[in-house]
Design an enzyme around this catalytic site. Structure first.
Site, PDB file in Angstrom:
ATOM      1  N   MET A 135      -2.013  61.863 -68.163  1.00 51.43           N
ATOM      2  CA  MET A 135      -2.515  63.236 -68.250  1.00 51.43           C
ATOM      3  C   MET A 135      -2.453  63.873 -66.867  1.00 51.43           C
ATOM      4  SD  MET A 135      -5.897  62.429 -70.560  1.00 51.43           S
ATOM      5  CE  MET A 135      -6.047  60.711 -70.042  1.00 51.43           C
ATOM      6  N   ILE A 149      -8.557  55.586 -68.062  1.00 48.94           N
ATOM      7  CA  ILE A 149      -8.288  55.115 -66.703  1.00 48.94           C
ATOM      8  C   ILE A 149      -8.323  56.293 -65.739  1.00 48.94           C
ATOM      9  CG2 ILE A 149      -6.659  53.912 -65.200  1.00 48.94           C
ATOM     10  CD1 ILE A 149      -5.496  52.613 -67.724  1.00 48.94           C
ATOM     11  N   GLY A 199      -6.965  64.595 -63.816  1.00 48.71           N
ATOM     12  CA  GLY A 199      -5.789  63.739 -63.703  1.00 48.71           C
ATOM     13  C   GLY A 199      -6.092  62.288 -64.008  1.00 48.71           C
ATOM     14  N   SER A 200      -5.438  61.709 -65.008  1.00 47.91           N
ATOM     15  CA  SER A 200      -5.838  60.385 -65.440  1.00 47.91           C
ATOM     16  C   SER A 200      -4.844  59.824 -66.447  1.00 47.91           C
ATOM     17  CB  SER A 200      -7.239  60.455 -66.053  1.00 47.91           C
ATOM     18  OG  SER A 200      -7.326  61.567 -66.936  1.00 47.91           O
ATOM     19  N   ARG A 201      -5.287  58.784 -67.164  1.00 41.23           N
ATOM     20  CA  ARG A 201      -4.395  58.093 -68.094  1.00 41.23           C
ATOM     21  C   ARG A 201      -5.195  57.452 -69.225  1.00 41.23           C
ATOM     22  NH1 ARG A 201      -0.899  53.125 -65.716  1.00 41.23           N
ATOM     23  NH2 ARG A 201      -1.032  51.725 -67.503  1.00 41.23           N
TER      24      ARG A 201
END
Length: 215
Positions: free
Chosen positions: A97, A155, A185-187
């Site tokens: 993301m 994450i 901002g991530s996953r």
């Protein structure tokens, strides 16, 4: 129609939007140009924390995406050792993301949360494979209607500094229901067995709607 143009924002965004608006007013007093910069910032904060409604397929034979973003990886791996699943093989799909994606995360299936596990960690670039093991993360083990365990992992990334969990152990979830979000901002990783992947690397996904895998 109005909801599609101006979606509601997640409650995590209230404070940030209020700060951005106050800063915008202050900058506008100093200069119209600076005020416009502040306005752009405020619009971006609103956009980042948007929380639009999504329509899921509501079919137990499919898994839907837990996140908006781009598919980074689709491969077979050992299950997360943090959950004691390292002796089993899972298909793992990783979704990155960026700061322009909606960061609200959703469950890929109907089921019951059997375990939630938070692990502190680093804030490496979330697009790196080792972020799955090194970064701050939150695990959700969801037992679906087939009795299978579907794992979703939030994450944190290079910019992200807070994982928000909005679910609880033993909570019953509908497919596509919100489980939390990650700021800036991530996953999200999904682990599953007995499903066939439907996505490929580089594909864009929409949380709660894009079909990730099928029976």
């Amino acid at each position: 129609m109005l909801e599609k143009i101006f979606p509601k924002i997640h409650s995590e965004g209230y404070k940030f939007l209020a700060i951005a608006i106050i800063v915008t007013i202050f900058l506008y007093v100093l200069s119209t140009f600076l005020g416009l910069i502040g306005l752009v910032l405020s619009i971006w904060v609103y956009y980042f924390f948007r929380d639009p409604e999504r329509i899921s397929i509501n079919d137990e034979n499919y898994l839907t995406s837990p996140a908006d973003g781009e598919v980074l990886m689709v491969h077979e791996v050992d299950g997360p050792k943090e959950l004691g699943l390292e002796d089993r093989k899972f298909t793992k799909i990783s979704i990155f993301m960026n700061v322009f994606d909606c960061h609200v995360n959703r469950t890929p299936c109907e089921g019951k949360i059997s375990e939630i596990l938070y692990k502190p960690g680093k804030f490496l670039n979330a697009s790196l494979d080792k972020a799955s093991e090194d970064n701050e993360r939150n695990y959700y083990k969801i037992t679906n209607t087939h009795g299978e365990e579907i794992i979703v992992v939030q994450i944190a990334g290079l910019i992200a500094r807070r994982i928000v969990c909005e679910s609880s152990k033993d909570q019953q979830l509908q497919q596509g229901e919100r489980i939390g979000m990650i700021r800036f901002g991530s996953r999200a990783d999904v682990y599953f067995e007995n499903y066939e992947s439907l996505v490929k690397v580089g594909q864009k996904t929409i949380a709660g709607e894009t079909l990730l895998a099928k029976k």
